[in-house]
Design a protein around this motif. Structure first.
Motif, PDB file in Angstrom:
ATOM      1  N   THR A   1     -15.974  -6.499   3.755  1.00  0.00           N
ATOM      2  CA  THR A   1     -14.963  -7.410   3.202  1.00  0.00           C
ATOM      3  C   THR A   1     -15.594  -8.787   2.969  1.00  0.00           C
ATOM      4  O   THR A   1     -16.279  -9.311   3.843  1.00  0.00           O
ATOM      5  CB  THR A   1     -13.765  -7.541   4.171  1.00  0.00           C
ATOM      6  OG1 THR A   1     -13.312  -6.237   4.511  1.00  0.00           O
ATOM      7  CG2 THR A   1     -12.625  -8.325   3.547  1.00  0.00           C
TER       8      THR A   1
ATOM      9  N   SER B   1      -4.763   2.763   8.059  1.00  0.00           N
ATOM     10  CA  SER B   1      -5.042   1.326   8.163  1.00  0.00           C
ATOM     11  C   SER B   1      -4.723   0.824   9.564  1.00  0.00           C
ATOM     12  O   SER B   1      -5.472   0.036  10.154  1.00  0.00           O
ATOM     13  CB  SER B   1      -4.200   0.535   7.159  1.00  0.00           C
ATOM     14  OG  SER B   1      -4.535   0.906   5.859  1.00  0.00           O
TER      15      SER B   1
ATOM     16  N   ARG C   1       0.824  -1.212   0.000  1.00  0.00           N
ATOM     17  CA  ARG C   1       0.000   0.000   0.000  1.00  0.00           C
ATOM     18  C   ARG C   1       0.856   1.258   0.000  1.00  0.00           C
ATOM     19  O   ARG C   1       1.987   1.246   0.477  1.00  0.00           O
ATOM     20  CB  ARG C   1      -0.902   0.027   1.251  1.00  0.00           C
ATOM     21  CG  ARG C   1      -1.693  -1.219   1.471  1.00  0.00           C
ATOM     22  CD  ARG C   1      -2.616  -1.550   0.345  1.00  0.00           C
ATOM     23  NE  ARG C   1      -3.584  -0.492   0.071  1.00  0.00           N
ATOM     24  CZ  ARG C   1      -4.523  -0.555  -0.862  1.00  0.00           C
ATOM     25  NH1 ARG C   1      -4.629  -1.626  -1.627  1.00  0.00           N
ATOM     26  NH2 ARG C   1      -5.359   0.437  -1.040  1.00  0.00           N
TER      27      ARG C   1
ATOM     28  N   SER D   1      -3.585  -4.696   4.346  1.00  0.00           N
ATOM     29  CA  SER D   1      -3.510  -4.501   2.889  1.00  0.00           C
ATOM     30  C   SER D   1      -4.871  -4.125   2.307  1.00  0.00           C
ATOM     31  O   SER D   1      -5.019  -4.024   1.099  1.00  0.00           O
ATOM     32  CB  SER D   1      -2.958  -5.754   2.208  1.00  0.00           C
ATOM     33  OG  SER D   1      -3.903  -6.806   2.283  1.00  0.00           O
ATOM     34  N   ARG D   2      -5.863  -3.887   3.171  1.00  0.00           N
ATOM     35  CA  ARG D   2      -7.216  -3.506   2.757  1.00  0.00           C
ATOM     36  C   ARG D   2      -7.784  -4.423   1.678  1.00  0.00           C
ATOM     37  O   ARG D   2      -8.112  -3.997   0.570  1.00  0.00           O
ATOM     38  CB  ARG D   2      -7.227  -2.071   2.240  1.00  0.00           C
ATOM     39  CG  ARG D   2      -6.658  -1.128   3.268  1.00  0.00           C
ATOM     40  CD  ARG D   2      -7.205   0.230   3.030  1.00  0.00           C
ATOM     41  NE  ARG D   2      -6.593   1.173   3.939  1.00  0.00           N
ATOM     42  CZ  ARG D   2      -6.929   2.447   3.993  1.00  0.00           C
ATOM     43  NH1 ARG D   2      -7.860   2.912   3.174  1.00  0.00           N
ATOM     44  NH2 ARG D   2      -6.354   3.250   4.841  1.00  0.00           N
TER      45      ARG D   2
ATOM     46  N   LEU E   1      -5.491  -7.553   7.221  1.00  0.00           N
ATOM     47  CA  LEU E   1      -6.396  -6.422   6.949  1.00  0.00           C
ATOM     48  C   LEU E   1      -5.631  -5.151   6.595  1.00  0.00           C
ATOM     49  O   LEU E   1      -6.199  -4.233   5.991  1.00  0.00           O
ATOM     50  CB  LEU E   1      -7.311  -6.174   8.150  1.00  0.00           C
ATOM     51  CG  LEU E   1      -8.364  -7.259   8.388  1.00  0.00           C
ATOM     52  CD1 LEU E   1      -9.055  -7.033   9.729  1.00  0.00           C
ATOM     53  CD2 LEU E   1      -9.398  -7.285   7.255  1.00  0.00           C
TER      54      LEU E   1
ATOM     55  N   LYS F   1     -10.109  -6.892  -0.583  1.00  0.00           N
ATOM     56  CA  LYS F   1     -11.517  -7.029  -0.972  1.00  0.00           C
ATOM     57  C   LYS F   1     -12.034  -8.364  -0.445  1.00  0.00           C
ATOM     58  O   LYS F   1     -13.191  -8.491  -0.101  1.00  0.00           O
ATOM     59  CB  LYS F   1     -11.641  -7.004  -2.490  1.00  0.00           C
ATOM     60  CG  LYS F   1     -11.213  -5.699  -3.104  1.00  0.00           C
ATOM     61  CD  LYS F   1     -11.149  -5.825  -4.617  1.00  0.00           C
ATOM     62  CE  LYS F   1     -10.597  -4.552  -5.222  1.00  0.00           C
ATOM     63  NZ  LYS F   1     -10.180  -4.773  -6.628  1.00  0.00           N
TER      64      LYS F   1
ATOM     65  N   GLU G   1      -1.204   5.806   3.413  1.00  0.00           N
ATOM     66  CA  GLU G   1      -2.392   5.103   3.858  1.00  0.00           C
ATOM     67  C   GLU G   1      -2.163   4.299   5.135  1.00  0.00           C
ATOM     68  O   GLU G   1      -3.110   3.910   5.815  1.00  0.00           O
ATOM     69  CB  GLU G   1      -2.733   4.120   2.737  1.00  0.00           C
ATOM     70  CG  GLU G   1      -4.185   3.944   2.461  1.00  0.00           C
ATOM     71  CD  GLU G   1      -4.323   2.936   1.341  1.00  0.00           C
ATOM     72  OE1 GLU G   1      -4.572   3.364   0.207  1.00  0.00           O
ATOM     73  OE2 GLU G   1      -4.163   1.724   1.607  1.00  0.00           O
TER      74      GLU G   1
END
Ligand SMILES: Nc1ncnc2c1ncn2[C@@H]1O[C@H](COP(=O)(O)OP(=O)(O)OP(=O)(O)O)[C@@H](O)[C@H]1O
Ligand SMILES: [Mg+2]
Length: 235
Positions: free
Chosen positions: A186, A114, A106, A152-153, A150, A155, A110
């Motif tokens: 998610t 996060s 990322r 790495s955010r 999480l 999907k 950010e």
């Protein structure tokens, strides 16, 4: 179109045919469970989906793109994150350093946001942010492995046996967090031997036996299925 589509997957370890024509789908927003006994092929399936093991044949399609031959680090960038069996935290690094490792894909700007999100979801990790990960309890290490994933955010979050070796209290806490992560948007693919817990939070499930999908359907219906009760729920 499903978010994740696995089509006729076959995986071998040398001559051992570990995964046999496995097909399943995960729709955006769903919690899908993959349940099965020891050696059924759950971990092998996850490793193939996340690019850690090669498929002999079949396809893995993520958001319409064929990722079957992509390496793991590219798959992470596409928005898929894996919480491995046995947590695999970096024991000699602090909680904070472990979490930062999870965000390597990322932009720097950010990361603080996060991190704040993960600490909010797991207050115990914030309390222990300077502690070596190797000295955390099993349940805390599971939280750290989930928090790291999480960062790495993703999907879609792929969890391999999050309840393994945890006390009932921690198991309930981990499953509650999985539900919260799902409610926050998610998508979740959950591999579990604890079929009862997994089916109680999943929308749908697939049952793996010796490398094959032998049953699938709505999780609620599978909880009521006599053969599932006998084989997996101890009823
Ligand atoms: N590196 C390997 N080399 C050879 N065979 C392997 C290897 N890893 C797994 N297997 C075999 O592949 C089959 C599926 O194993 P896998 O680890 O995917 O099962 P699992 O469903 O995750 O089991 P568990 O619930 O015990 O974690 C088993 O028969 C196992 O012995
Ligand atoms: Mg496994």
């Amino acid at each position: 179109m499903a978010m994740l589509e696995v089509k006729n997957l076959n995986v071998y370890y040398g001559l051992i045919h570990a995964i046999r024509d496995v097909s399943f789908e995960v729709e955006q927003g769903e919690v899908v469970a993959l349940i099965g006994a020891n050696g059924a092929g759950k971990t092998t399936t996850l490793h193939t989906v996340t690019g850690l093991l090669p498929a002999k044949s079949g396809q893995v399609i993520f958001e319409g793109n064929d990722i079957t031959k992509k390496p793991g680090h590219e798959i992470v960038r596409l928005g898929m994150s894996h919480v491995p069996e046995g947590r695999r935290v970096f024991a000699e690094l602090s909680v904070y350093e472990n979490l930062k490792m999870g965000a390597y894909t990322r932009p720097k700007a950010e990361i603080a946001e996060s991190l704040a999100g993960v600490y909010k979801r797991f207050p115990r990790l914030e309390e222990r942010k300077n502690q070596f990960a190797g000295t955390l309890s099993g349940g805390e290490q599971q939280m750290l492995a989930m928090g790291r994933a999480l960062m790495s955010r993703p999907k879609i979050l792929l969890l391999d046996e999050p309840s393994m070796g945890l006390s009932p209290l921690f198991v309930s806490e981990i499953f509650k967090i999985i539900e919260e992560v799902s409610a926050a948007g998610t998508t979740v693919l959950l591999v579990e031997q604890n079929a009862k817990k997994a089916l109680s939070i999943a929308d749908r499930a697939y049952v793996l036996e010796t490398g094959k999908v032998v049953k699938s359907g709505e999780a609620k219906l599978l909880l009521d299925d006599d053969s599932i009760k006998q084989a997996y729920l101890g009823e």
